[in-house]
Design a protein around this motif. Structure first.
Motif, PDB file in Angstrom:
ATOM      1  N   PRO A  20      56.274  49.419  53.189  1.00  0.00           N
ATOM      2  CA  PRO A  20      56.581  48.977  54.746  1.00  0.00           C
ATOM      3  C   PRO A  20      56.922  47.720  54.762  1.00  0.00           C
ATOM      4  CG  PRO A  20      54.648  50.364  54.570  1.00  0.00           C
ATOM      5  CD  PRO A  20      54.905  50.113  53.101  1.00  0.00           C
ATOM      6  N   TRP A  21      56.638  46.761  53.910  1.00  0.00           N
ATOM      7  CA  TRP A  21      57.153  45.294  54.099  1.00  0.00           C
ATOM      8  C   TRP A  21      58.357  45.417  53.512  1.00  0.00           C
ATOM      9  CZ3 TRP A  21      55.573  40.891  55.776  1.00  0.00           C
ATOM     10  CH2 TRP A  21      56.223  39.706  55.084  1.00  0.00           C
ATOM     11  N   LEU A  69      46.072  44.232  57.092  1.00  0.00           N
ATOM     12  CA  LEU A  69      47.456  44.376  57.661  1.00  0.00           C
ATOM     13  C   LEU A  69      48.332  44.338  56.526  1.00  0.00           C
ATOM     14  CD1 LEU A  69      49.708  44.982  59.735  1.00  0.00           C
ATOM     15  CD2 LEU A  69      49.698  42.449  60.197  1.00  0.00           C
ATOM     16  N   PHE A  70      48.487  43.031  55.769  1.00  0.00           N
ATOM     17  CA  PHE A  70      49.196  42.976  54.585  1.00  0.00           C
ATOM     18  C   PHE A  70      48.950  43.921  53.597  1.00  0.00           C
ATOM     19  CE2 PHE A  70      51.203  39.912  57.192  1.00  0.00           C
ATOM     20  CZ  PHE A  70      52.344  39.449  56.377  1.00  0.00           C
ATOM     21  N   TRP A  71      47.681  44.248  53.270  1.00  0.00           N
ATOM     22  CA  TRP A  71      47.198  45.079  52.453  1.00  0.00           C
ATOM     23  C   TRP A  71      47.853  46.477  52.536  1.00  0.00           C
ATOM     24  CZ3 TRP A  71      43.180  49.180  52.493  1.00  0.00           C
ATOM     25  CH2 TRP A  71      42.870  49.581  51.197  1.00  0.00           C
ATOM     26  N   GLY A  72      47.698  46.967  54.079  1.00  0.00           N
ATOM     27  CA  GLY A  72      48.444  48.157  54.199  1.00  0.00           C
ATOM     28  C   GLY A  72      49.879  48.102  53.921  1.00  0.00           C
ATOM     29  N   LEU A  73      50.673  46.858  54.576  1.00  0.00           N
ATOM     30  CA  LEU A  73      52.055  46.828  54.424  1.00  0.00           C
ATOM     31  C   LEU A  73      52.572  47.020  53.003  1.00  0.00           C
ATOM     32  CD1 LEU A  73      52.781  44.088  56.942  1.00  0.00           C
ATOM     33  CD2 LEU A  73      53.544  46.400  56.958  1.00  0.00           C
ATOM     34  N   PHE A  74      51.543  46.643  51.831  1.00  0.00           N
ATOM     35  CA  PHE A  74      51.886  46.752  50.498  1.00  0.00           C
ATOM     36  C   PHE A  74      51.186  47.751  49.888  1.00  0.00           C
ATOM     37  CE2 PHE A  74      53.442  42.408  51.711  1.00  0.00           C
ATOM     38  CZ  PHE A  74      54.395  42.294  50.696  1.00  0.00           C
ATOM     39  N   LEU A  75      51.029  48.990  50.821  1.00  0.00           N
ATOM     40  CA  LEU A  75      50.372  50.162  50.349  1.00  0.00           C
ATOM     41  C   LEU A  75      49.082  50.154  49.499  1.00  0.00           C
ATOM     42  CD1 LEU A  75      53.792  51.776  49.275  1.00  0.00           C
ATOM     43  CD2 LEU A  75      52.705  52.036  51.572  1.00  0.00           C
ATOM     44  N   GLU A  77      47.800  47.625  47.617  1.00  0.00           N
ATOM     45  CA  GLU A  77      48.098  47.057  46.456  1.00  0.00           C
ATOM     46  C   GLU A  77      47.671  45.524  46.668  1.00  0.00           C
ATOM     47  OE1 GLU A  77      49.121  47.800  43.246  1.00  0.00           O
ATOM     48  OE2 GLU A  77      49.277  49.717  44.149  1.00  0.00           O
ATOM     49  N   THR A  78      46.816  44.982  45.757  1.00  0.00           N
ATOM     50  CA  THR A  78      46.274  43.323  46.012  1.00  0.00           C
ATOM     51  C   THR A  78      47.061  42.339  45.096  1.00  0.00           C
ATOM     52  OG1 THR A  78      44.729  43.857  44.233  1.00  0.00           O
ATOM     53  CG2 THR A  78      44.017  44.196  46.616  1.00  0.00           C
ATOM     54  N   SER A  79      47.965  42.994  44.212  1.00  0.00           N
ATOM     55  CA  SER A  79      48.905  41.936  43.354  1.00  0.00           C
ATOM     56  C   SER A  79      50.042  41.441  44.163  1.00  0.00           C
ATOM     57  CB  SER A  79      49.304  42.826  42.193  1.00  0.00           C
ATOM     58  OG  SER A  79      50.037  43.731  42.539  1.00  0.00           O
ATOM     59  N   PRO A  80      50.591  42.044  45.165  1.00  0.00           N
ATOM     60  CA  PRO A  80      51.701  41.245  45.925  1.00  0.00           C
ATOM     61  C   PRO A  80      51.256  39.786  46.421  1.00  0.00           C
ATOM     62  CG  PRO A  80      51.920  43.451  46.375  1.00  0.00           C
ATOM     63  CD  PRO A  80      50.095  43.411  45.537  1.00  0.00           C
ATOM     64  N   PHE A  81      52.023  38.627  46.050  1.00  0.00           N
ATOM     65  CA  PHE A  81      51.883  37.351  46.393  1.00  0.00           C
ATOM     66  C   PHE A  81      51.268  37.319  47.897  1.00  0.00           C
ATOM     67  CE2 PHE A  81      52.499  32.972  46.973  1.00  0.00           C
ATOM     68  CZ  PHE A  81      51.715  32.340  45.891  1.00  0.00           C
ATOM     69  N   PRO A  82      51.982  37.941  48.952  1.00  0.00           N
ATOM     70  CA  PRO A  82      51.458  37.797  50.344  1.00  0.00           C
ATOM     71  C   PRO A  82      49.987  38.401  50.429  1.00  0.00           C
ATOM     72  CG  PRO A  82      53.764  38.555  49.948  1.00  0.00           C
ATOM     73  CD  PRO A  82      53.306  38.690  48.829  1.00  0.00           C
ATOM     74  N   VAL A  83      49.696  39.394  49.706  1.00  0.00           N
ATOM     75  CA  VAL A  83      48.386  39.711  50.010  1.00  0.00           C
ATOM     76  C   VAL A  83      47.530  38.938  49.315  1.00  0.00           C
ATOM     77  CG1 VAL A  83      46.823  41.982  49.393  1.00  0.00           C
ATOM     78  CG2 VAL A  83      49.187  42.239  49.921  1.00  0.00           C
ATOM     79  N   GLN A  84      47.829  38.515  48.002  1.00  0.00           N
ATOM     80  CA  GLN A  84      46.951  37.406  47.496  1.00  0.00           C
ATOM     81  C   GLN A  84      46.443  36.210  48.317  1.00  0.00           C
ATOM     82  OE1 GLN A  84      47.867  36.372  43.443  1.00  0.00           O
ATOM     83  NE2 GLN A  84      49.019  37.998  43.306  1.00  0.00           N
TER      84      GLN A  84
END
Length: 176
Positions: A20-21, A69-75, A77-84
């Motif tokens: 979604p991001w 919210l960002f965890w959801g926007l990246f389905l 996943e915790t590895s995407p930099f914005p989620v980290q």
């Protein structure tokens, strides 16, 4: 042939596979991110001005929601930099609220720098972690210096290194 048809991914397929991001308009993403951080900063200021630090409690809860919210926007996943970055920020303010007021003061200044000039100290420090660096760029004093002293950027921070700088960093690490 059948194998050629299976290996080709159409634009529609790529859109379905994207998060979604990724599907969000970049201008909308930028605005959403800025406002989420602005609301967080207002909570930090409110907590700083309130003897009972209730604003800081809000920041912890709001940061948890921001992270989810960002965890959801990246389905998930915790590895995407914005989620980290958001996960680290949440943990930082949770620790700051519970026991280490000094962390909240650092956050107040760091988030203000991010909102006003686009300099995010947390993202810069996170970029130094092994899983966020390119494989050929070792951790070195030169990399830390470049990371801290690079001018503000829009979007994800990434140190630009030429091959000579990467080789110098590798030589520095080998010598240590």
């Amino acid at each position: 042939t059948t194998s050629t048809a299976k290996s080709e991914i159409t634009t529609t397929d790529k859109q379905m596979l994207a998060t979604p991001w990724d599907r969000m308009d970049p201008a909308r993403r930028g605005s959403m991110v800025w406002w989420l951080w602005a609301v967080t900063w207002i909570g930090l200021v409110a907590g700083y001005l309130d003897d009972k630090r209730r604003g800081w409690d809000f920041v912890v809860v709001f940061s948890a929601a921001h992270t989810i919210l960002f965890w959801g926007l990246f389905l998930g996943e915790t590895s995407p930099f914005p989620v980290q970055v958001r996960l680290a920020y949440f943990l930082w303010v949770a620790c700051g609220t519970l026991a280490f007021d000094s962390l909240m003061h650092i956050t107040l200044v760091g988030l203000f720098a991010n909102l006003t000039v686009g300099y995010c100290p947390l993202a810069r420090m996170m970029s130094l972690l092994p899983w966020n660096r390119k494989k050929n760029i070792p951790l070195s004093w030169d990399l830390v210096r470049r990371t801290i002293l690079s001018p503000p950027t829009e979007g994800r921070f990434e140190v630009v290194m030429d091959e000579a700088a990467a080789a110098a960093g590798a030589a520095e690490k080998k010598a240590a």
